[in-house]
Write an enzyme that holds these catalytic residues in place. Structure first.
Site, PDB file in Angstrom:
ATOM      1  N   LEU A 199       0.567   3.927   1.331  1.00 32.19           N
ATOM      2  CA  LEU A 199       0.552   4.625   2.612  1.00 32.19           C
ATOM      3  C   LEU A 199       1.676   4.134   3.514  1.00 32.19           C
ATOM      4  O   LEU A 199       1.957   4.750   4.551  1.00 32.19           O
ATOM      5  CB  LEU A 199      -0.801   4.370   3.286  1.00 32.19           C
ATOM      6  CG  LEU A 199      -1.407   5.510   4.076  1.00 32.19           C
ATOM      7  CD1 LEU A 199      -1.450   6.780   3.260  1.00 32.19           C
ATOM      8  CD2 LEU A 199      -2.817   5.123   4.521  1.00 32.19           C
ATOM      9  N   SER A 200       2.293   3.033   3.163  1.00 32.81           N
ATOM     10  CA  SER A 200       3.291   2.395   4.020  1.00 32.81           C
ATOM     11  C   SER A 200       4.695   2.642   3.485  1.00 32.81           C
ATOM     12  O   SER A 200       5.036   2.228   2.371  1.00 32.81           O
ATOM     13  CB  SER A 200       2.989   0.885   4.062  1.00 32.81           C
ATOM     14  OG  SER A 200       4.170   0.118   4.168  1.00 32.81           O
ATOM     15  N   PRO A 201       5.553   3.351   4.264  1.00 30.35           N
ATOM     16  CA  PRO A 201       6.912   3.623   3.780  1.00 30.35           C
ATOM     17  C   PRO A 201       7.734   2.340   3.670  1.00 30.35           C
ATOM     18  O   PRO A 201       8.596   2.231   2.795  1.00 30.35           O
ATOM     19  CB  PRO A 201       7.483   4.569   4.840  1.00 30.35           C
ATOM     20  CG  PRO A 201       6.678   4.322   6.074  1.00 30.35           C
ATOM     21  CD  PRO A 201       5.312   3.925   5.598  1.00 30.35           C
ATOM     22  N   ASP A 216       0.881  -1.168   0.000  1.00 28.09           N
ATOM     23  CA  ASP A 216       0.000   0.000   0.000  1.00 28.09           C
ATOM     24  C   ASP A 216       0.916   1.214   0.000  1.00 28.09           C
ATOM     25  O   ASP A 216       1.919   1.229   0.733  1.00 28.09           O
ATOM     26  CB  ASP A 216      -0.898  -0.032   1.251  1.00 28.09           C
ATOM     27  CG  ASP A 216      -1.944   1.081   1.272  1.00 28.09           C
ATOM     28  OD1 ASP A 216      -1.593   2.250   1.000  1.00 28.09           O
ATOM     29  OD2 ASP A 216      -3.120   0.787   1.565  1.00 28.09           O
ATOM     30  N   SER A 223       6.570  -0.467   2.747  1.00 27.03           N
ATOM     31  CA  SER A 223       6.187  -1.036   1.452  1.00 27.03           C
ATOM     32  C   SER A 223       7.040  -0.438   0.341  1.00 27.03           C
ATOM     33  O   SER A 223       7.446  -1.134  -0.593  1.00 27.03           O
ATOM     34  CB  SER A 223       4.707  -0.751   1.153  1.00 27.03           C
ATOM     35  OG  SER A 223       3.847  -1.541   1.940  1.00 27.03           O
TER      36      SER A 223
END
Lengths: 227, 227
Positions: free
Chosen positions: B15-17, B13, B19
Site C-alpha cells: 500500500l506504500s509507494p 507493505d 516501500s
C-alpha cells in the site's frame, strides 16, 4: 557567455536540523553546479501553523528515531557536527527561533554576503553546542563568530523589531506556504519552464537529476568539506 | 570464502509507494553489494495504530505535495512506473492491504522464491494501474502475472485466514514496531556489531555508506533497470 544559471531557493530555519543538512549540501554544490542559490530565511513555526502540521518529534516514536538514528547518522554522512540539544522540547518548541530568523532576515536585506556564514554559526550554537539562540548576546556572538563587525551586528539587531524586517520574514514564510510547504527545508528549483518543490534534505540527488548535473554525494570531492 | 554477508531486513507493505521505491532499489543492489536481503511483508495499518502515527496524506498540503511532486518525481528518478490511484482515500484508507499482505506472508512461508515477483505485481496493480488488490481474483491475477502456477496460488489464498499466516503477519508487524517503526518501509541493517534502522526509501546512499559499499544511484548501471 554560458547558459543562464537556474535558480534554487532554499527556504530554511535554523531550528531545523534537516534544514542544516540541505543548506550544507547546497552551499557545497553552488559553485559546482550551474545554479544560482538564494538563501531564504523562513519562520518554521509559521509554516507549521499555516499548514496544520505538527513537529515530527511530538510523536514519541518519531522523536526516538530522529535522535537515536536519523539525525545522528545523517550528521556523520553529510559531515555536519550535529548534536541533539539536551532539553529538545524547551529549545525547539518553547524558545523557538523568531529573533534568530528575524536577525537573518535583516542580514539578508542589508548584508546578504554574510547570510551563509551567520546562518551556519546559529546552527553551530543551537544544533551542535547546545547554546541559546534567543537572547541578543547569543545572536551577537554568532554574528561575531561569522566575522561580522560588532557595530554592524548591533545595528542589524536593533532592526529586528521594525515592521520592515518583520514583514519581510512574514512574506518569505508566506511564499514558502504558497509553494506548499508543511515543514522545512524546501528547495524550490526554477528551471527552464518548470518549478519543482522538494521537501527535506534528502532529495538532492533527485535535484541533480532534474538539473542534469552530476551527483557526487553530500560531500562532493571537488570542494573542501564545509559545514 | 569471502566475508559473511551482512543482513538487511526490508519491512514493507504494497500500500506504500515509498516501500516500492525502497524495494526496487534494494532488489537491484542485492547482487551488487555484499548483503543478504530479507523481504518482510508487514501490515502498515498495524504500524500506524501501534505508533499513533497518521498517514501523511491526511494533511491536505502533504497529500498535494506527495501526489503532484514527490511520488511523481521519485517514480521517474527511481524508474518505477508509479501512478496515484484516482480515488486515493478509498484505496488506501478504506480498502487497505490486509488480504494482500496475508497472501504475501503465505508466499514468504511456503514459496519464498516467489515473494519478490508477487510483491512487485501487487504494486503494479494498486500503484501503477489503479487496480484492486483486495478481492481474491485480484490477488490471483497478480500471482499469475508473477508466474506462479494457478493451483499453487489458490492453495496459498486458502491459507490466508489460518492462524499460522495471520500470526506470522502480526509477528512481523510487531517486530517492525520493536525496531521503532512509525511507517513503512523500514530497512534494518545488521552489520558486524551494530543494528541500524532506516526509515523511508531515501536513506539508501546512507546505507551504502554504513555498509562501506558504493552508491551508484537508484538505478545502478551494472543491472538492467528492474521494477
Amino acid at each position: 557567455m554560458g547558459p543562464l544559471p537556474r535558480t534554487l531557493e532554499l527556504f530554511y530555519d535554523v531550528l531545523s536540523p534537516y534544514s542544516w543538512f540541505g543548506f550544507a549540501v547546497l552551499c557545497r554544490y553552488k559553485n559546482i553546479w550551474n545554479i544560482s542559490l538564494q538563501l531564504r530565511p523562513t519562520f518554521i513555526a509559521g509554516i507549521m501553523k499555516d499548514s496544520g502540521n505538527q513537529p515530527p518529534a511530538l510523536l514519541p516514536r518519531k522523536a526516538q528515531y530522529l535522535e537515536r538514528n536519523d539525525v545522528r547518522l545523517l550528521g556523520q554522512h553529510v559531515q555536519v557536527p550535529v548534536q541533539f540539544p539536551k532539553d529538545f522540547f524547551s529549545v525547539i518548541l518553547e524558545k523557538g527561533s523568531l529573533s534568530a530568523m528575524r536577525f537573518l532576515t535583516a542580514v539578508s536585506m542589508e548584508h546578504p554576503e554574510m547570510l551563509e556564514k551567520v546562518s551556519r554559526e546559529l546552527w553551530m550554537r543551537v544544533w551542535s553546542r547546545d547554546e541559546d539562540i534567543t537572547e541578543p548576546q547569543s545572536i551577537l556572538a554568532a554574528a561575531e563568530k561569522a566575522g561580522m563587525p560588532s557595530e554592524q551586528a548591533r545595528g542589524l539587531l536593533e532592526k529586528i523589531s521594525t515592521p520592515k524586517v518583520k514583514n519581510k520574514l512574514k512574506e518569505t514564510t508566506e511564499a514558502a506556504c504558497k509553494y506548499g510547504a508543511f515543514g522545512l527545508p524546501i528547495t524550490v528549483a526554477h528551471l527552464d519552464n518548470q518549478t519543482h518543490v522538494l521537501f527535506g534534505s534528502d532529495r538532492m540527488e533527485l535535484l541533480a537529476h532534474l538539473l542534469g548535473e552530476k551527483w557526487m554525494g553530500p560531500v562532493p570531492p571537488a570542494t573542501n568539506a564545509r559545514l
